[in-house]
Design an enzyme around this catalytic site. Structure first.
Site, PDB file in Angstrom:
ATOM      1  N   LEU A  86       0.867  -1.031   0.089  1.00  0.00           N
ATOM      2  CA  LEU A  86       0.019   0.062  -0.053  1.00  0.00           C
ATOM      3  C   LEU A  86       0.852   1.499   0.017  1.00  0.00           C
ATOM      4  O   LEU A  86       0.590   2.243  -1.005  1.00  0.00           O
ATOM      5  CB  LEU A  86      -0.954   0.056   1.409  1.00  0.00           C
ATOM      6  CG  LEU A  86      -1.934   1.166   1.389  1.00  0.00           C
ATOM      7  CD1 LEU A  86      -2.876   1.358   0.281  1.00  0.00           C
ATOM      8  CD2 LEU A  86      -2.499   1.193   2.939  1.00  0.00           C
ATOM      9  N   SER A  87       1.930   1.403   0.796  1.00  0.00           N
ATOM     10  CA  SER A  87       2.698   2.509   1.313  1.00  0.00           C
ATOM     11  C   SER A  87       3.530   2.735  -0.049  1.00  0.00           C
ATOM     12  O   SER A  87       3.758   1.907  -0.991  1.00  0.00           O
ATOM     13  CB  SER A  87       3.607   2.523   2.221  1.00  0.00           C
ATOM     14  OG  SER A  87       3.009   2.220   3.530  1.00  0.00           O
ATOM     15  N   TRP A 131       8.784   0.650   1.702  1.00  0.00           N
ATOM     16  CA  TRP A 131       8.594  -0.006   2.917  1.00  0.00           C
ATOM     17  C   TRP A 131       7.651  -1.282   2.882  1.00  0.00           C
ATOM     18  O   TRP A 131       7.034  -1.577   3.642  1.00  0.00           O
ATOM     19  CB  TRP A 131       8.008   0.930   3.763  1.00  0.00           C
ATOM     20  CG  TRP A 131       8.578   2.337   3.660  1.00  0.00           C
ATOM     21  CD1 TRP A 131       7.877   3.684   3.180  1.00  0.00           C
ATOM     22  CD2 TRP A 131       9.893   2.852   3.707  1.00  0.00           C
ATOM     23  NE1 TRP A 131       8.790   4.856   3.146  1.00  0.00           N
ATOM     24  CE2 TRP A 131      10.146   4.124   3.470  1.00  0.00           C
ATOM     25  CE3 TRP A 131      11.102   2.055   3.975  1.00  0.00           C
ATOM     26  CZ2 TRP A 131      11.135   4.913   3.559  1.00  0.00           C
ATOM     27  CZ3 TRP A 131      12.311   2.735   4.015  1.00  0.00           C
ATOM     28  CH2 TRP A 131      12.184   4.276   3.534  1.00  0.00           C
ATOM     29  N   ARG A 170      22.576 -10.834  37.955  1.00  0.00           N
ATOM     30  CA  ARG A 170      23.331  -9.636  38.127  1.00  0.00           C
ATOM     31  C   ARG A 170      23.399  -9.135  39.466  1.00  0.00           C
ATOM     32  O   ARG A 170      22.276  -8.906  40.003  1.00  0.00           O
ATOM     33  CB  ARG A 170      22.916  -8.571  37.223  1.00  0.00           C
ATOM     34  CG  ARG A 170      23.878  -7.333  37.338  1.00  0.00           C
ATOM     35  CD  ARG A 170      25.214  -7.661  36.396  1.00  0.00           C
ATOM     36  NE  ARG A 170      26.082  -6.434  36.332  1.00  0.00           N
ATOM     37  CZ  ARG A 170      26.957  -6.351  35.695  1.00  0.00           C
ATOM     38  NH1 ARG A 170      27.837  -7.322  35.479  1.00  0.00           N
ATOM     39  NH2 ARG A 170      27.556  -4.957  35.607  1.00  0.00           N
ATOM     40  N   GLU A 178       1.403   0.109  10.667  1.00  0.00           N
ATOM     41  CA  GLU A 178      -0.135  -0.218  10.820  1.00  0.00           C
ATOM     42  C   GLU A 178      -0.800   0.832  11.476  1.00  0.00           C
ATOM     43  O   GLU A 178      -1.707   0.599  12.377  1.00  0.00           O
ATOM     44  CB  GLU A 178      -0.311  -1.532  11.282  1.00  0.00           C
ATOM     45  CG  GLU A 178       0.129  -2.946  11.019  1.00  0.00           C
ATOM     46  CD  GLU A 178       0.263  -2.936   9.301  1.00  0.00           C
ATOM     47  OE1 GLU A 178      -0.597  -2.319   8.741  1.00  0.00           O
ATOM     48  OE2 GLU A 178       1.067  -3.513   8.677  1.00  0.00           O
TER      49      GLU A 178
END
Length: 382
Positions: free
Chosen positions: A129-130, A160, A268, A364
């Site tokens: 879509l983009s 993208w 730790r 999204e």
């Protein structure tokens, strides 16, 4: 397998499903996530394994070779995969968007051609879509599809595109005589070229690409639905599934951060005691656990409303994605904070989780778009 923290929001049956999906993730995905992130690519074998487990056909009817998961089960799968690797979950998201679109809007012939291959993993789908100048504002799409006898001639660029480097079929949106339409375009179509987009900030192994369509001739039968049906119907419904998937994946990412933080804080030692014994660390972990549980509840609510076909499901999905993605980023930031320099080093997962979490706030529907949309979806006070 390490027990999963923060699952009080799930029923026994749902937790059993999540444990099953987590077992797959912890065997086939999580041990390799950092390696894939550094390489910037996924092996096709991981998707083949997901297909064999029935995970690529979750939204496809059984008669087409799919698994026909409930939407809640689909969400739990996205959470589990999100715990292991957001890049893999991103591919599952866009593949599922394509599957959902063809299942809902495709003709019988289109379903017969594409769904069995998508369910079986022979083909993986990507959502296109983009564009370079059209992201959140999809109405500005510049790609065009011009009718020409028994074909459409597709021209334009998509950018993208998650898994665009390797996907076999693309759901492409283009202007068709002034009306946006959706087309299913197979990778070997002449005129389609793929340009990899490497070195992304997050979800680096999702293999993003830019697609170029140059007089790309596609059959008229490749159109999904009617002319002008693309943006509101096809893209709208697919994006709703995408937001839902990302919301659940964000829960998984936050869950991974919580578990990583607990392990690190207990092992730790600083100032003679485990880091976990310091109250400020306990505060951070408390916030993490609360965020995970709250986000999961919102996702469950969205899934149940979607299953029921309730109109309120639209707002519920937006809210779930908004809360889960922003919460995941904060949880990931706190994970790096707890682990200090170790959290910043590529040998560990914390820095990858933080980078991936930022992506969840963008894809999204960005955080800002969601804030605007949710406000408009809230019912007016009486």
């Amino acid at each position: 397998m390490e027990s999963i923290a923060g699952v009080l929001s799930l029923t026994d049956a749902q937790n059993k499903l999540l444990q099953e999906y987590r077992q797959f993730t912890e065997t086939e995905i999580a041990p390799f996530a950092n390696e894939w992130d550094r390489a910037g690519k996924l092996p096709r074998s991981v998707l083949t394994g997901m297909a064999e487990a029935g995970y690529l056909g979750t939204l496809i009817p059984v008669e087409y070779g799919g698994s026909a998961f409930s939407l809640v089960a689909f969400g739990l799968l996205n959470e589990a995969i999100g715990v292991g690797c957001s890049s893999v979950r991103s591919v599952l998201t866009v593949h599922s968007m394509v599957c959902q679109a063809i299942t809902r809007w495709g003709s019988a012939a289109q379903r017969e051609r594409w769904l069995p291959r998508l369910a079986g993993g022979q083909w993986v789908g990507a959502f296109a879509l983009s564009e370079p100048d059209a992201g959140s504002d999809a109405a500005q799409i510049a790609a065009t599809a011009r009718p020409d006898a028994e074909h459409y001639v597709l021209d334009g660029t998509k950018k993208w595109i998650t898994y665009g480097q390797a996907a076999d079929v693309f759901l492409v949106f283009a202007g068709n005589e002034g009306r946006l339409s959706a087309f299913v375009v197979e990778r070997d179509t002449p005129g389609l070229t793929v340009e990899p987009l490497d070195d992304m900030f997050g979800t680096r192994a999702a293999m993003l690409a830019e697609l170029h369509f140059d007089r790309c001739r596609i059959p008229r039968a490749a159109m999904l639905g009617r002319p002008g049906f693309g943006l509101v119907a096809v893209a709208g419904a697919a994006l709703d599934i995408g937001r839902y998937s990302v919301a659940w994946g964000s829960v998984g990412l936050a869950q991974a951060c919580l578990e990583s933080s607990l392990r690190y804080a207990r092992q730790r030692r600083q100032f003679g005691v485990p880091v976990f014994d310091h109250q400020l660390i306990q505060r951070l972990i408390t916030n993490m656990a609360t965020t995970v549980s709250a986000a999961r509840l919102l996702c469950l609510q969205a899934g149940e409303l979607k299953e029921a076909g309730a109109p309120a499901s639209v707002a519920a999905v937006w809210m779930a994605k908004y809360f889960a993605s922003t919460g995941a980023f904060q949880v990931a930031a706190d994970t790096v904070q707890i682990q200090g320099a170790n959290g910043c080093h590529p040998a560990g997962s914390a820095q990858r989780l933080l980078r991936d979490a930022k992506v969840m706030e963008i894809i999204e529907g960005s955080t800002q778009i969601q804030q605007a949309m949710i406000a408009q979806l809230i019912p007016h006070a009486a």
